[in-house]
Design a protein around this motif. Structure first.
Motif, PDB file in Angstrom:
ATOM      1  N   TYR A  49     -46.404  18.204 -27.868  1.00 26.91           N
ATOM      2  CA  TYR A  49     -45.331  17.460 -27.206  1.00 26.91           C
ATOM      3  C   TYR A  49     -45.854  16.275 -26.381  1.00 26.91           C
ATOM      4  O   TYR A  49     -45.333  15.167 -26.463  1.00 26.91           O
ATOM      5  CB  TYR A  49     -44.523  18.415 -26.315  1.00 26.91           C
ATOM      6  CG  TYR A  49     -43.463  17.715 -25.512  1.00 26.91           C
ATOM      7  CD1 TYR A  49     -42.254  17.367 -26.092  1.00 26.91           C
ATOM      8  CD2 TYR A  49     -43.685  17.365 -24.179  1.00 26.91           C
ATOM      9  CE1 TYR A  49     -41.288  16.687 -25.369  1.00 26.91           C
ATOM     10  CE2 TYR A  49     -42.719  16.696 -23.449  1.00 26.91           C
ATOM     11  CZ  TYR A  49     -41.524  16.363 -24.040  1.00 26.91           C
ATOM     12  OH  TYR A  49     -40.576  15.687 -23.331  1.00 26.91           O
ATOM     13  N   ALA A  84     -35.229  22.127 -17.475  1.00 27.25           N
ATOM     14  CA  ALA A  84     -35.712  21.612 -18.762  1.00 27.25           C
ATOM     15  C   ALA A  84     -37.030  20.878 -18.543  1.00 27.25           C
ATOM     16  O   ALA A  84     -37.276  19.812 -19.123  1.00 27.25           O
ATOM     17  CB  ALA A  84     -34.661  20.699 -19.418  1.00 27.25           C
ATOM     18  N   ASP A 106     -37.669  26.043 -17.750  1.00 29.65           N
ATOM     19  CA  ASP A 106     -37.265  25.580 -19.077  1.00 29.65           C
ATOM     20  C   ASP A 106     -36.763  26.806 -19.833  1.00 29.65           C
ATOM     21  O   ASP A 106     -37.147  27.930 -19.526  1.00 29.65           O
ATOM     22  CB  ASP A 106     -38.470  24.968 -19.819  1.00 29.65           C
ATOM     23  CG  ASP A 106     -38.055  24.105 -21.003  1.00 29.65           C
ATOM     24  OD1 ASP A 106     -38.068  22.865 -20.876  1.00 29.65           O
ATOM     25  OD2 ASP A 106     -37.708  24.665 -22.068  1.00 29.65           O
ATOM     26  N   ALA A 135     -30.658  26.166 -18.156  1.00 28.69           N
ATOM     27  CA  ALA A 135     -30.064  25.273 -17.149  1.00 28.69           C
ATOM     28  C   ALA A 135     -28.556  25.476 -17.019  1.00 28.69           C
ATOM     29  O   ALA A 135     -27.954  25.057 -16.031  1.00 28.69           O
ATOM     30  CB  ALA A 135     -30.362  23.827 -17.511  1.00 28.69           C
TER      31      ALA A 135
HETATM   32  C1  LIG Z   1     -37.437  16.364 -24.313  1.00 36.18           C
HETATM   33  S1  LIG Z   1     -37.964  17.836 -23.470  1.00 36.18           S
HETATM   34  C2  LIG Z   1     -38.161  17.247 -21.825  1.00 36.18           C
HETATM   35  C3  LIG Z   1     -39.290  17.922 -21.112  1.00 36.18           C
HETATM   36  C4  LIG Z   1     -39.677  17.295 -19.790  1.00 36.18           C
HETATM   37  N1  LIG Z   1     -38.582  17.325 -18.845  1.00 36.18           N
HETATM   38  C5  LIG Z   1     -40.155  15.885 -19.977  1.00 36.18           C
HETATM   39  O1  LIG Z   1     -39.477  14.967 -19.522  1.00 36.18           O
HETATM   40  O2  LIG Z   1     -41.213  15.684 -20.588  1.00 36.18           O
HETATM   41  C6  LIG Z   1     -36.443  18.755 -23.385  1.00 36.18           C
HETATM   42  C7  LIG Z   1     -36.624  20.157 -22.877  1.00 36.18           C
HETATM   43  O3  LIG Z   1     -35.322  20.723 -22.676  1.00 36.18           O
HETATM   44  C8  LIG Z   1     -35.457  22.112 -22.859  1.00 36.18           C
HETATM   45  N2  LIG Z   1     -34.124  22.727 -22.967  1.00 36.18           N
HETATM   46  C9  LIG Z   1     -33.243  22.616 -23.981  1.00 36.18           C
HETATM   47  N3  LIG Z   1     -32.113  23.295 -23.700  1.00 36.18           N
HETATM   48  C10 LIG Z   1     -32.282  23.843 -22.473  1.00 36.18           C
HETATM   49  C11 LIG Z   1     -31.471  24.656 -21.628  1.00 36.18           C
HETATM   50  N4  LIG Z   1     -30.234  25.041 -21.990  1.00 36.18           N
HETATM   51  N5  LIG Z   1     -31.967  25.030 -20.432  1.00 36.18           N
HETATM   52  C12 LIG Z   1     -33.207  24.652 -20.055  1.00 36.18           C
HETATM   53  N6  LIG Z   1     -34.026  23.894 -20.808  1.00 36.18           N
HETATM   54  C13 LIG Z   1     -33.571  23.488 -22.001  1.00 36.18           C
HETATM   55  C14 LIG Z   1     -36.328  22.211 -24.090  1.00 36.18           C
HETATM   56  O4  LIG Z   1     -36.866  23.488 -24.261  1.00 36.18           O
HETATM   57  C15 LIG Z   1     -37.361  21.114 -23.811  1.00 36.18           C
HETATM   58  O5  LIG Z   1     -38.484  21.628 -23.181  1.00 36.18           O
END
Ligand SMILES: C[S@@+](CC[C@H](N)C(=O)[O-])C[C@H]1O[C@@H](n2cnc3c(N)ncnc32)[C@H](O)[C@@H]1O
Length: 208
Positions: A49, A84, A106, A135
């Motif tokens: 990632y 997240a 997350d 979340a």
């Molecule tokens: C694009 S990544 C962003 C990660 C970090 N915040 C960054 O900016 O690098 C999106 C993240 O959202 C998380 N995610 C998706 N749905 C979620 C939920 N319902 N609750 C918490 N996290 C969630 C995913 O697992 C992923 O790690």
């Protein structure tokens, strides 16, 4: 920024209108399936990632995140809930800028596991609680944190209103919610370049 499907799925540009569907990138998918689909995307990319973010954004995500962390106005007596939070960029930025204890959360344990390893390497793990949290249903009491952040995460959630409601519930009076997310290009001349990058280049990079 990690996947052609989830990239650009701004909650404010949702293509979903029917009640039983929601946005997944520019596609509409059944609401009940989105969580699994998002989970599969991030489970498959967790180990790559961070490098993918650097390559696909040409490093620009670091600048956005630095500005975002500055806006949080971190203080040692403040507690952060990073929703997240993935591999931890915002949480680490908060701590390095002098913020108090942080919860890196997350829904995806694979992303958090990369984040935990990074925190150990950076010597920050002592100030961080790492928790699997949806979340949309935050397992914290009312009025318990000073800052709630969600960076490039809101678009991945199925029930965005629930996320906002929960963020508000756990914030102390005077606390603040910050969301970092893709939006519209403000300089019209850049729009074609941005669209070309988003629709032609990123999907191919995502596949590779
Ligand atoms: C694009 S990544 C962003 C990660 C970090 N915040 C960054 O900016 O690098 C999106 C993240 O959202 C998380 N995610 C998706 N749905 C979620 C939920 N319902 N609750 C918490 N996290 C969630 C995913 O697992 C992923 O790690």
């Amino acid at each position: 920024m990690t996947d052609s499907a989830e990239h650009n799925a701004s909650p404010f540009q949702s293509s979903a209108h029917a009640e039983d569907t929601t946005d997944f990138g520019y596609r509409s998918v059944p609401r009940g399936q989105k969580k699994t689909m998002v989970r599969e995307v991030f489970e498959s990319v967790a180990g790559k990632y961070d490098i993918m973010n650097d390559v696909m954004s040409l490093g620009i995500h670091r600048v956005w995140k630095r500005i975002f962390v500055g806006m949080l106005n971190p203080r040692p007596n403040m507690k952060l809930l990073d929703l997240a939070g993935g591999t931890g960029d915002i949480t680490f930025g908060w701590l390095r800028a002098g913020g108090g204890p942080a919860i890196l959360s997350d829904i995806n344990a694979a992303m958090l596991s990369v984040g935990r390893d990074r925190a150990i390497k950076a010597g920050l793990i002592g100030k961080i609680e790492v928790c699997v949290v949806d979340a949309e249903a935050i397992p914290l009491p009312d009025c318990s944190v000073d800052r709630v952040t969600i960076a490039f995460g809101l678009r991945n959630c199925t029930d965005k209103e629930a996320v906002l409601r929960e963020a508000r519930r756990v914030l102390k009076p005077g606390g603040r919610f910050f969301c970092l997310e893709f939006s519209q290009v403000e300089v019209a001349a850049l729009a074609p370049i941005y669209d070309m990058w988003s629709f032609q280049v990123l999907p191919k990079m995502g596949q590779i």
